[in-house]
Design a protein around this motif. Sequence first.
Motif, short mmCIF file in Angstrom:
data_model
loop_
_atom_site.label_atom_id
_atom_site.label_comp_id
_atom_site.label_asym_id
_atom_site.label_seq_id
_atom_site.Cartn_x
_atom_site.Cartn_y
_atom_site.Cartn_z
N UNK A 10 3.03 -10.61 6.33
CA UNK A 10 2.76 -9.32 5.43
C UNK A 10 1.61 -8.66 5.89
N UNK A 11 1.51 -8.02 6.77
CA UNK A 11 0.58 -6.94 7.03
C UNK A 11 1.00 -5.66 7.06
N UNK A 12 -0.05 -4.69 7.45
CA UNK A 12 0.27 -3.24 7.35
C UNK A 12 1.12 -2.77 8.58
N UNK A 13 0.80 -3.57 9.81
CA UNK A 13 1.47 -3.26 11.17
C UNK A 13 2.91 -4.03 10.98
N UNK A 14 2.87 -5.15 10.24
CA UNK A 14 4.29 -5.84 10.32
C UNK A 14 4.36 -6.28 8.92
N UNK A 15 5.61 -5.85 8.45
CA UNK A 15 6.02 -6.92 7.18
C UNK A 15 7.57 -6.96 7.09
N UNK A 16 7.47 -8.44 7.36
CA UNK A 16 8.95 -9.06 8.01
C UNK A 16 9.05 -10.26 7.21
N UNK A 17 10.38 -10.51 6.93
CA UNK A 17 11.03 -11.94 6.74
C UNK A 17 12.33 -12.08 7.24
N UNK A 18 12.69 -13.23 7.64
CA UNK A 18 13.97 -13.28 8.42
C UNK A 18 15.22 -12.80 7.33
N UNK A 19 15.81 -11.62 8.11
CA UNK A 19 16.95 -10.96 7.19
C UNK A 19 18.26 -11.62 7.45
N UNK A 20 18.64 -12.58 8.16
CA UNK A 20 19.91 -13.13 8.42
C UNK A 20 19.81 -14.24 9.31
N UNK A 21 19.48 -14.05 10.66
CA UNK A 21 19.32 -15.13 11.44
C UNK A 21 20.61 -15.35 11.99
N UNK A 22 21.23 -14.30 12.68
CA UNK A 22 22.66 -14.24 13.34
C UNK A 22 22.84 -15.81 14.13
N UNK A 23 21.99 -16.19 14.88
CA UNK A 23 22.19 -17.33 15.91
C UNK A 23 22.28 -18.47 15.10
N UNK A 24 21.91 -18.53 13.71
CA UNK A 24 22.19 -19.66 12.97
C UNK A 24 23.75 -19.87 12.93
N UNK B 13 0.92 -1.11 -0.09
CA UNK B 13 0.14 -0.02 -0.03
C UNK B 13 0.71 1.41 0.04
N UNK B 14 0.44 2.26 0.59
CA UNK B 14 0.91 3.47 0.85
C UNK B 14 2.47 3.64 1.38
N UNK B 15 2.58 2.62 2.08
CA UNK B 15 3.97 2.51 2.62
C UNK B 15 4.79 1.92 1.85
N UNK B 16 4.43 1.24 0.83
CA UNK B 16 5.36 0.96 -0.17
C UNK B 16 5.74 2.17 -1.24
N UNK B 17 4.80 2.78 -1.36
CA UNK B 17 4.94 3.88 -2.17
C UNK B 17 6.08 4.85 -1.62
N UNK B 18 5.81 5.30 -0.26
CA UNK B 18 6.80 6.26 0.34
C UNK B 18 8.04 5.50 0.38
N UNK B 19 8.17 4.43 0.50
CA UNK B 19 9.70 3.73 0.91
C UNK B 19 10.39 3.81 -0.50
N UNK B 20 9.61 3.37 -1.64
CA UNK B 20 10.04 3.35 -3.08
C UNK B 20 10.74 4.86 -3.50
N UNK B 21 10.35 5.90 -2.98
CA UNK B 21 10.85 7.12 -3.07
C UNK B 21 11.89 7.31 -2.36
N UNK B 22 11.94 6.92 -1.03
CA UNK B 22 13.26 6.75 -0.19
C UNK B 22 14.27 6.34 -0.75
N UNK B 23 13.95 4.91 -1.33
CA UNK B 23 15.16 3.86 -1.82
C UNK B 23 15.70 4.76 -3.05
N UNK B 24 14.82 5.51 -3.83
CA UNK B 24 15.38 6.01 -5.13
C UNK B 24 16.11 7.31 -4.79
N UNK B 25 16.10 7.94 -3.64
CA UNK B 25 16.94 8.95 -3.36
C UNK B 25 18.18 8.43 -2.59
N UNK B 26 17.95 7.21 -1.86
CA UNK B 26 19.15 6.57 -1.31
C UNK B 26 20.05 6.22 -2.22
N UNK B 27 19.67 5.69 -3.26
CA UNK B 27 20.47 4.85 -4.53
C UNK B 27 21.14 6.15 -5.23
#
Length: 383
Positions: A288-302, A132-146
């Motif tokens: 994948x929800x508006x409140x929490x959108x997450x997937x394991x990013x590394x898992x350092x304990x592994x 949703x709208x969070x993705x649109x805002x973050x897409x613009x932030x990523x563009x500026x970042x790159x």
Amino acid sequence: MKPALLLISHACAALENRKKVQALAAHFDLVCVTSTIEQRTILGRPSSDFDNDSDESSRHYQLIRLPRRGHSDTTFRYAGLSAVMRSRRFDVVLVENEPWAFICWQSLFWKALLQGDALFGEFTWENVERPSWKGLILAAIYRFMTMTTDFIIAGNQAAAQLVQKRGARKEAVHVAPQFGVDLINHQPASPAERKQLREAQLLHTDAFIIGYCGRLTEEKGIKELLQACDELQNVHLAILGSGRLEGWLKQQQKTRPWLHLLAPRPHFEIPSFLRCLDVFVLASKPVRTMELCWEEQFGHVLIEAMACGVATLGSSSGAIPEVIGHDEAIFPHGEAKALAECIRRVMNDTNLAKSQLERARQLYTHDAVAASWAGFIQQRLAA
């Protein structure tokens, strides 16, 4: 002469994490900016258990502690950062945080104003697109970042793909962990040591013990892990951590005598838990929800479990398969029966643990991670 690197990282307030900084100092004339020591309680322990200056005499770099203005890890800024940038010339300024974090914007501003010739880089874990709208805002932030960043170190393959989708050049993106593992305190236990470690933690000395360590939350696959153990015979499950499912786990413990709950502890005490296990499992599943959108990013304990010589299994979620690097150790996320079968396959297999131990020693030590970062950064300096 070593290139001068300014590393800005709130994560390096943790004593254990600064071992990576020490390893980086072999490659750079390094100044690390991190947070002042806080006086508070973390996981029921004083914060001094996690962050103190006991490593001061052995540092090969300069550590500068600055007070944080703002509370969360993505909304704070450092008071006094401009003075650090005015103090000397740097070849590289590198910030460890997500692209939308205020500290990244603050660092970029002062770098542009005071360190015009330096390269600017960011480290990011983020590996999912927001809805949703969070993705649109973050897409613009990523563009500026790159557009404003000379290089990016991504903590996983999906993070690298995400920044490239938003305009980062492939040659300016490097995939590497943020931190490695210390092989001095992470090493396989002998049978006698394992017995002593189990006795000290009130675990059965002769049982086959499956373990998990981390946040006790739904997305970590805790419920699927219990369901898998229900299907197995003659196994014990040891869970160490804290979180929202702690009360639920205590209820489950009443009907499962093989379930053992251990209180959270500082990072430097985690190896004593990992070294007494037969199998370690990280059963994370994506959210994948508006409140929490997450997937394991590394898992350092592994990589910690692998370095301890423990057979390490993980779900298909996020970066887990690329971290573990062994297909036979991966099961579909959210599927308890598949996890149970995966555990059965490794119960009498010592080859997996040996192979994973070697992988950890080759790829995931602090020295190996620092060398990977340094080689990439120096390549960008020469470009």
